[in-house]
Design an enzyme around this catalytic site. Structure first.
Site, PDB file in Angstrom:
ATOM      1  N   LYS A   8      30.364  42.963  44.569  1.00 43.55           N
ATOM      2  CA  LYS A   8      30.261  43.898  45.720  1.00 43.55           C
ATOM      3  C   LYS A   8      31.300  43.953  46.437  1.00 43.55           C
ATOM      4  CE  LYS A   8      26.460  41.732  46.498  1.00 43.55           C
ATOM      5  NZ  LYS A   8      26.170  41.021  45.250  1.00 43.55           N
ATOM      6  N   ILE A   9      32.064  42.994  46.848  1.00 43.50           N
ATOM      7  CA  ILE A   9      33.050  42.966  47.900  1.00 43.50           C
ATOM      8  C   ILE A   9      34.388  43.288  47.109  1.00 43.50           C
ATOM      9  CG2 ILE A   9      34.557  41.266  49.394  1.00 43.50           C
ATOM     10  CD1 ILE A   9      32.136  39.771  49.650  1.00 43.50           C
TER      11      ILE A   9
ATOM     12  N   THR B 244      39.520  35.303  51.006  1.00 46.36           N
ATOM     13  CA  THR B 244      38.064  35.786  52.136  1.00 46.36           C
ATOM     14  C   THR B 244      37.020  35.211  51.179  1.00 46.36           C
ATOM     15  OG1 THR B 244      37.791  37.927  51.366  1.00 46.36           O
ATOM     16  CG2 THR B 244      39.143  37.698  53.559  1.00 46.36           C
TER      17      THR B 244
ATOM     18  N   ARG C  81      36.251  31.712  49.017  1.00 46.70           N
ATOM     19  CA  ARG C  81      35.703  30.141  49.671  1.00 46.70           C
ATOM     20  C   ARG C  81      36.997  29.577  49.435  1.00 46.70           C
ATOM     21  NH1 ARG C  81      31.857  32.041  51.441  1.00 46.70           N
ATOM     22  NH2 ARG C  81      29.558  31.627  51.049  1.00 46.70           N
TER      23      ARG C  81
ATOM     24  N   ASP D 198      40.988  33.341  55.402  1.00 43.31           N
ATOM     25  CA  ASP D 198      39.775  33.166  56.083  1.00 43.31           C
ATOM     26  C   ASP D 198      38.638  32.176  55.886  1.00 43.31           C
ATOM     27  OD1 ASP D 198      37.858  34.605  57.985  1.00 43.31           O
ATOM     28  OD2 ASP D 198      36.524  34.924  56.302  1.00 43.31           O
TER      29      ASP D 198
ATOM     30  N   GLU E  17      37.189  23.373  55.788  1.00 46.72           N
ATOM     31  CA  GLU E  17      36.591  24.116  57.034  1.00 46.72           C
ATOM     32  C   GLU E  17      35.267  23.459  57.783  1.00 46.72           C
ATOM     33  OE1 GLU E  17      36.079  27.942  55.151  1.00 46.72           O
ATOM     34  OE2 GLU E  17      33.949  27.951  55.726  1.00 46.72           O
TER      35      GLU E  17
ATOM     36  N   HIS F 108      36.525  31.565  58.876  1.00 49.50           N
ATOM     37  CA  HIS F 108      35.505  32.345  58.129  1.00 49.50           C
ATOM     38  C   HIS F 108      34.633  33.649  58.912  1.00 49.50           C
ATOM     39  CE1 HIS F 108      32.962  30.898  54.555  1.00 49.50           C
ATOM     40  NE2 HIS F 108      32.714  32.411  54.702  1.00 49.50           N
ATOM     41  N   GLN F 109      35.334  34.414  59.467  1.00 49.85           N
ATOM     42  CA  GLN F 109      34.885  35.366  60.160  1.00 49.85           C
ATOM     43  C   GLN F 109      34.818  36.591  59.495  1.00 49.85           C
ATOM     44  OE1 GLN F 109      38.211  35.324  63.248  1.00 49.85           O
ATOM     45  NE2 GLN F 109      38.060  37.661  63.116  1.00 49.85           N
ATOM     46  N   ALA F 110      35.133  36.712  58.171  1.00 45.03           N
ATOM     47  CA  ALA F 110      35.327  38.117  57.631  1.00 45.03           C
ATOM     48  C   ALA F 110      33.796  38.918  57.703  1.00 45.03           C
ATOM     49  CB  ALA F 110      35.746  38.091  56.114  1.00 45.03           C
ATOM     50  N   PHE F 111      32.810  38.029  57.615  1.00 41.77           N
ATOM     51  CA  PHE F 111      31.256  38.878  57.745  1.00 41.77           C
ATOM     52  C   PHE F 111      31.050  39.138  58.989  1.00 41.77           C
ATOM     53  CE2 PHE F 111      28.811  35.946  60.136  1.00 41.77           C
ATOM     54  CZ  PHE F 111      29.676  34.706  60.376  1.00 41.77           C
TER      55      PHE F 111
HETATM   56  P1  NAD Z   1      29.239  39.121  43.972  1.00 38.31           P
HETATM   57  O1  NAD Z   1      28.067  38.299  43.198  1.00 38.31           O
HETATM   58  O2  NAD Z   1      28.727  40.574  43.949  1.00 38.31           O
HETATM   59  O3  NAD Z   1      30.281  39.311  43.263  1.00 38.31           O
HETATM   60  C1  NAD Z   1      31.083  38.275  42.479  1.00 38.31           C
HETATM   61  C2  NAD Z   1      32.020  38.651  41.242  1.00 38.31           C
HETATM   62  O4  NAD Z   1      32.613  37.468  40.816  1.00 38.31           O
HETATM   63  C3  NAD Z   1      30.964  38.984  40.082  1.00 38.31           C
HETATM   64  O5  NAD Z   1      31.343  40.206  39.676  1.00 38.31           O
HETATM   65  C4  NAD Z   1      31.015  37.860  39.207  1.00 38.31           C
HETATM   66  O6  NAD Z   1      30.914  38.180  37.753  1.00 38.31           O
HETATM   67  C5  NAD Z   1      32.506  37.364  39.381  1.00 38.31           C
HETATM   68  N1  NAD Z   1      32.871  36.112  38.791  1.00 38.31           N
HETATM   69  C6  NAD Z   1      31.841  35.027  38.816  1.00 38.31           C
HETATM   70  N2  NAD Z   1      32.542  33.971  38.058  1.00 38.31           N
HETATM   71  C7  NAD Z   1      33.764  34.453  37.899  1.00 38.31           C
HETATM   72  C8  NAD Z   1      35.179  33.776  37.398  1.00 38.31           C
HETATM   73  N3  NAD Z   1      35.031  32.470  37.103  1.00 38.31           N
HETATM   74  N4  NAD Z   1      36.087  34.462  37.675  1.00 38.31           N
HETATM   75  C9  NAD Z   1      36.133  35.721  38.015  1.00 38.31           C
HETATM   76  N5  NAD Z   1      35.057  36.392  38.493  1.00 38.31           N
HETATM   77  C10 NAD Z   1      34.018  35.621  38.489  1.00 38.31           C
HETATM   78  O7  NAD Z   1      29.524  38.485  45.204  1.00 38.31           O
HETATM   79  P2  NAD Z   1      30.242  39.354  46.390  1.00 38.31           P
HETATM   80  O8  NAD Z   1      29.045  39.848  47.426  1.00 38.31           O
HETATM   81  O9  NAD Z   1      31.347  40.126  46.135  1.00 38.31           O
HETATM   82  O10 NAD Z   1      30.931  37.959  47.224  1.00 38.31           O
HETATM   83  C11 NAD Z   1      32.055  37.391  46.456  1.00 38.31           C
HETATM   84  C12 NAD Z   1      32.368  36.201  47.257  1.00 38.31           C
HETATM   85  O11 NAD Z   1      32.834  36.213  48.522  1.00 38.31           O
HETATM   86  C13 NAD Z   1      31.056  35.182  47.483  1.00 38.31           C
HETATM   87  O12 NAD Z   1      30.609  34.293  46.415  1.00 38.31           O
HETATM   88  C14 NAD Z   1      31.343  34.170  48.710  1.00 38.31           C
HETATM   89  O13 NAD Z   1      31.771  33.043  48.062  1.00 38.31           O
HETATM   90  C15 NAD Z   1      32.548  35.177  49.335  1.00 38.31           C
HETATM   91  N6  NAD Z   1      32.168  35.504  50.680  1.00 38.31           N
HETATM   92  C16 NAD Z   1      32.789  35.451  51.741  1.00 38.31           C
HETATM   93  C17 NAD Z   1      32.586  35.911  53.191  1.00 38.31           C
HETATM   94  C18 NAD Z   1      33.537  35.635  54.260  1.00 38.31           C
HETATM   95  O14 NAD Z   1      32.828  35.822  55.596  1.00 38.31           O
HETATM   96  N7  NAD Z   1      34.304  34.861  54.046  1.00 38.31           N
HETATM   97  C19 NAD Z   1      31.428  36.690  53.181  1.00 38.31           C
HETATM   98  C20 NAD Z   1      30.455  36.906  51.886  1.00 38.31           C
HETATM   99  C21 NAD Z   1      30.834  36.464  50.698  1.00 38.31           C
END
Ligand code: NAD
Length: 335
Positions: A155-156, A234, A236, A260, A265, A297-300
């Protein structure tokens, strides 16, 4: 009697949104400042559910303690679940999360880090405050037609791609499960990780933290990258081996880093540590580079995301106590 939820890592802004949303649910919310871990799990005593955030550390001991105290649900108010031992929780306690609250919030923060680093906005802000209007050291580059490697196209990652295409950037994407339909529709290319490391001017991380992705950005991968590459994380903290990143910054292999998240952290982020001595030498070194921006960790952190997080969390809890199907359950995937 109302169900009791122990809300950990609760800041005033969390309480504001949760109190607002709880008006429709009427749960007893008990707030704790600490993030849940083995030292303070006892605080969950008497609660039916715990609500936790990104820096909780829910290991085997914590899971056993929660079960022993009669807690029935772990409600993550975030998307990532790397901080919960999901394999161990299976069959003992249910875990739910908020898989989707605003990919726009994270994508927009990702863009903010990229543009700020490239055009040195953080340095210009300080310089002009000191009546220094010189441009020395501020030379940037057009993002237009540069190549960005997007690792993780969930999604992101997909939202980030949409935003960066708006700048006219060339996209190279990598995902364990590529979405070829999305690629065709959006005229983007999937590539191998090595192709991304070799060709990208900017690399941005949007995959989850797993055993496979831990320290994917390390000495070996950095060696393959273009000189002066920009790395944005952004996702982990542990996606990047921070000491190797620092070596890359010192050698100038890495031109910019926008972080981020940081692998250690949990000890600092979300807290005001301005009255204490920073004892983490790795973080201190990171903060010494003027081509590194660390945000905590404020992107959200947008109004829309906060409201969606509280709504989904409360609905997850309500579904659990009503015995309904848990659409946001984190289920252990046996290999
Ligand atoms: P999502 O589940 O929609 O997308 C994750 C994608 O990563 C999927 O398409 C999956 O197939 C892929 N993936 C899984 N294993 C992989 C690998 N080994 N190599 C490459 N791609 C791989 O999740 P999302 O909502 O897009 O979020 C992604 C990540 O962002 C979360 O897991 C979270 O750690 C991080 N996040 C950070 C913040 C923030 O505030 N900084 C907020 C939300 C999420």
């Amino acid at each position: 009697m109302a169900y009791k939820i122990a809300v950990f890592d609760a800041k005033p802004y969390d309480q504001d949104t949760f109190e607002k949303v709880n008006q429709q649910f009427g749960y007893e919310l008990v707030y704790h400042k600490e993030h849940l871990d083995k030292h303070n799990v006892i605080l969950a005593g008497g609660a039916d559910a715990v609500c936790i955030f990104v820096n909780a550390d829910v290991d085997k001991y914590v899971i056993d303690k929660l079960c022993e105290m009669g807690v029935k649900l772990i409600a993550l108010r975030c998307a990532g679940f790397n901080n919960v031992d999901i394999a161990y929780a299976a069959g003992k306690i249910k875990v739910v999360r908020v898989p989707d609250y605003s990919p726009h919030a994270i994508a927009e923060h990702t863009l903010a880090l990229m543009l700020c680093l490239n055009r040195k906005v953080h340095r210009a802000f300080l310089r002009t405050r000191d009546w220094n209007f010189s441009l020395n050291g501020f030379l940037g580059f057009d993002m237009y037609e540069k190549t960005v490697g997007v690792i993780g196209t969930g999604k992101i990652g997909k939202t980030v791609i949409g935003v960066l295409k708006g700048l006219g950037m060339k996209i190279l994407a990598y995902d364990l499960y590529p979405d070829h339909e999305f690629a065709a529709k959006n005229d983007i290319k999937y590539a191998t990780l090595d192709e991304i490391y070799t060709n990208a001017d900017v690399i941005t991380l949007h995959c989850p933290l797993t055993k496979e992705t831990e320290y994917m950005i390390c000495e070996d991968s950095i060696a393959k990258m273009k000189d002066g590459v920009m790395i944005i994380n952004t996702g982990r903290g542990k996606l990047i081996h921070t000491k190797h990143l620092i070596d890359g910054l010192i050698s100038r292999k890495i031109g910019y880093a926008g972080l981020d998240v940081y692998e250690e952290e949990g000890a600092y982020f979300y807290e005001d540590c301005s009255d204490s001595v920073l004892t983490d030498d790795v973080l201190a070194r990171l903060l010494s580079f003027n081509n590194v921006i660390v945000t905590s960790h404020q992107a959200f952190f947008t109004e829309e995301a906060m409201s969606n997080i509280a709504n989904t969390t409360m609905n997850n809890v309500a579904d659990f106590f009503a015995g309904k199907e848990l659409k946001n359950e984190v289920v252990h995937q046996a290999k």
